[in-house]
Structure formats: C-alpha cells, structure tokens
Design a protein around this motif. Structure first.
Motif, mmCIF file in Angstrom:
data_model
loop_
_atom_site.group_PDB
_atom_site.id
_atom_site.type_symbol
_atom_site.label_atom_id
_atom_site.label_comp_id
_atom_site.label_asym_id
_atom_site.label_seq_id
_atom_site.Cartn_x
_atom_site.Cartn_y
_atom_site.Cartn_z
ATOM 1 N N THR A 26 0.854 -1.185 0.000
ATOM 2 C CA THR A 26 0.000 0.000 0.000
ATOM 3 C C THR A 26 0.893 1.240 0.000
ATOM 4 O OG1 THR A 26 -1.729 -1.163 1.192
ATOM 5 C CG2 THR A 26 -1.754 1.238 1.340
ATOM 6 N N GLY A 27 0.531 2.217 -0.813
ATOM 7 C CA GLY A 27 1.288 3.462 -0.904
ATOM 8 C C GLY A 27 2.282 3.500 -2.041
ATOM 9 N N GLN A 28 2.591 2.364 -2.635
ATOM 10 C CA GLN A 28 3.541 2.336 -3.745
ATOM 11 C C GLN A 28 2.868 2.839 -5.017
ATOM 12 O OE1 GLN A 28 5.112 -1.557 -4.782
ATOM 13 N NE2 GLN A 28 6.895 -0.624 -5.724
ATOM 14 N N THR A 29 3.626 3.527 -5.854
ATOM 15 C CA THR A 29 3.154 3.942 -7.165
ATOM 16 C C THR A 29 3.925 3.108 -8.176
ATOM 17 O OG1 THR A 29 2.765 6.164 -6.321
ATOM 18 C CG2 THR A 29 2.799 5.905 -8.714
ATOM 19 N N ILE A 30 3.205 2.403 -9.036
ATOM 20 C CA ILE A 30 3.821 1.419 -9.915
ATOM 21 C C ILE A 30 3.435 1.688 -11.365
ATOM 22 C CG2 ILE A 30 1.912 -0.218 -9.559
ATOM 23 C CD1 ILE A 30 4.031 -2.466 -9.582
ATOM 24 N N MET A 31 4.405 1.528 -12.275
ATOM 25 C CA MET A 31 4.148 1.697 -13.702
ATOM 26 C C MET A 31 3.347 0.501 -14.221
ATOM 27 S SD MET A 31 7.808 3.150 -15.053
ATOM 28 C CE MET A 31 8.711 1.709 -14.500
ATOM 29 N N LEU A 32 2.565 0.731 -15.286
ATOM 30 C CA LEU A 32 1.732 -0.313 -15.864
ATOM 31 C C LEU A 32 2.092 -0.569 -17.326
ATOM 32 C CD1 LEU A 32 -1.755 0.860 -14.535
ATOM 33 C CD2 LEU A 32 -0.268 -0.900 -13.556
ATOM 34 N N ASN A 69 9.752 -1.111 -10.288
ATOM 35 C CA ASN A 69 8.633 -2.045 -10.323
ATOM 36 C C ASN A 69 7.668 -1.674 -11.431
ATOM 37 O OD1 ASN A 69 9.140 -3.648 -7.843
ATOM 38 N ND2 ASN A 69 8.991 -1.616 -6.913
ATOM 39 N N MET A 70 7.131 -2.711 -12.067
ATOM 40 C CA MET A 70 6.113 -2.522 -13.092
ATOM 41 C C MET A 70 5.117 -3.667 -12.956
ATOM 42 S SD MET A 70 6.439 -2.217 -17.225
ATOM 43 C CE MET A 70 7.027 -0.518 -17.144
#
Length: 185
Positions: free
Chosen positions: A18-24, A57-58
């Motif tokens: 929770t709180g992580q921003t991840i590329m898609l 991370n992605m």
C-alpha cells in the motif's frame, strides 16, 4: 495516464505494498494502450504479473477483460512534489525489460528491442548514475508521450547527460528532460 500509465496502490499485497506507485504495461512489447483511458483518475482493481529489479517495479496487466476494472470507492489524493531542475547522466531504457522481463535490459545490445517496446507504448525509464532522492530509476516524462519523440529513441541504450524537471508522484520519481540539452559523453 500522464505522463505514462501508473497505479497508486491503496490496498496492497505482499509484493506490492500500500502506498507504492507502480508503472503499468500489457503483455509482449506493449504498453497499457487504450485500456486505461476510460479508467483514468478512477479507483480500479488490477491483476497482473509484478516485474521488479531493485527499486524499479512494473505491473504487467493481464489480458483478461476483468484484469483492469473500475471499483466504487473514493479516489484519494496522491502526493505530488516538484523536486526542481536537475542535470542527470544515465541511460534511457524501456521500463518493462529493465524491470525484469528481459536480461540484460541495458546497453547498446538492447537498443533495438527497447525501441520496439517504447514504440509499443511501454513506459520509458531513465537510469541515472546519480541517485535522485535515493532513486536511480526514474520514469521518463514529457508532453505527448503517447508517441515517442525520435530524438528520445535515438538515445536509447547510450549514456547521455540531460537537463530536465524532476517531480515525485506518490513514491515514483519522474524526470522530464529537455532533449535539446543532450550531451553524449
């Protein structure tokens, strides 16, 4: 979706807290494409494969229709901070291969493969030789990134020095370079 598809995690897992921003991205050499457009700015439920290398991370979103869907919840504010103008040296790579979809994912040998991924919409990443706020992997931003500028594609896999603006969105650092400032060491 701006500058690239990303997800700010409000309910995490063991692998994606929770709180992580991840590329898609999507499967193969493709970015998320139009799948995210109708969901931009909404709360979503997403399923996929986590790709990671170090702190990069992605999430490769599954191709199934139910892998990316809207959910009825209030959208929280994602913290954002302008970190100023920086001069950075590093390498432009595609974020998917660099995050672990392929190895080595860096250098001139990877240039053609990386360009195919970037043209397909995979988020670009700048790998900085000098950490920015403790991070060496920065999402590459810029206006109109739905079409990669040729000048950017020409630099993939090479060490370059660029001036640009840096911001933090969630815990993801975004570097928006001014390509006219390029210096090739």
């Amino acid at each position: 979706l701006t500058p690239e598809p990303m997800l700010h995690v409000t309910q995490g897992t063991d692998r994606v807290p929770t709180g992580q921003t991840i590329m898609l991205s999507s499967g193969a050499k493709r970015g998320l494409g139009g799948r995210g457009v109708p969901l931009d700015g909404q709360m979503v439920s997403v399923r996929g494969i986590v790709l990671e290398r170090g702190t990069l991370n992605m999430l490769q979103v599954q191709g199934r229709a139910d892998a990316l869907v809207a959910v009825e919840k209030d959208v929280p504010d994602v913290p954002s901070e302008d970190l100023g103008r920086w001069r950075l040296t590093g390498e432009i790579c595609d974020g998917k291969c660099l995050a672990g979809a392929m190895r080595p994912g860096r250098g001139l040998a990877h240039k053609a493969c990386a360009n195919l991924c970037l043209i397909g919409g995979v988020p670009p990443v700048f790998v900085s030789t000098q950490p920015v706020e403790g991070e060496e992997f920065l999402m590459l931003g810029g206006a109109g990134m739905s079409e990669r500028p040729q000048v950017m594609l020409d630099m993939v896999g090479e060490y370059v020095t660029l001036d640009g603006d840096v911001e933090r969105r969630g815990d993801l650092i975004i570097f928006t370079p001014d390509y006219e400032t390029v210096v090739r060491p």
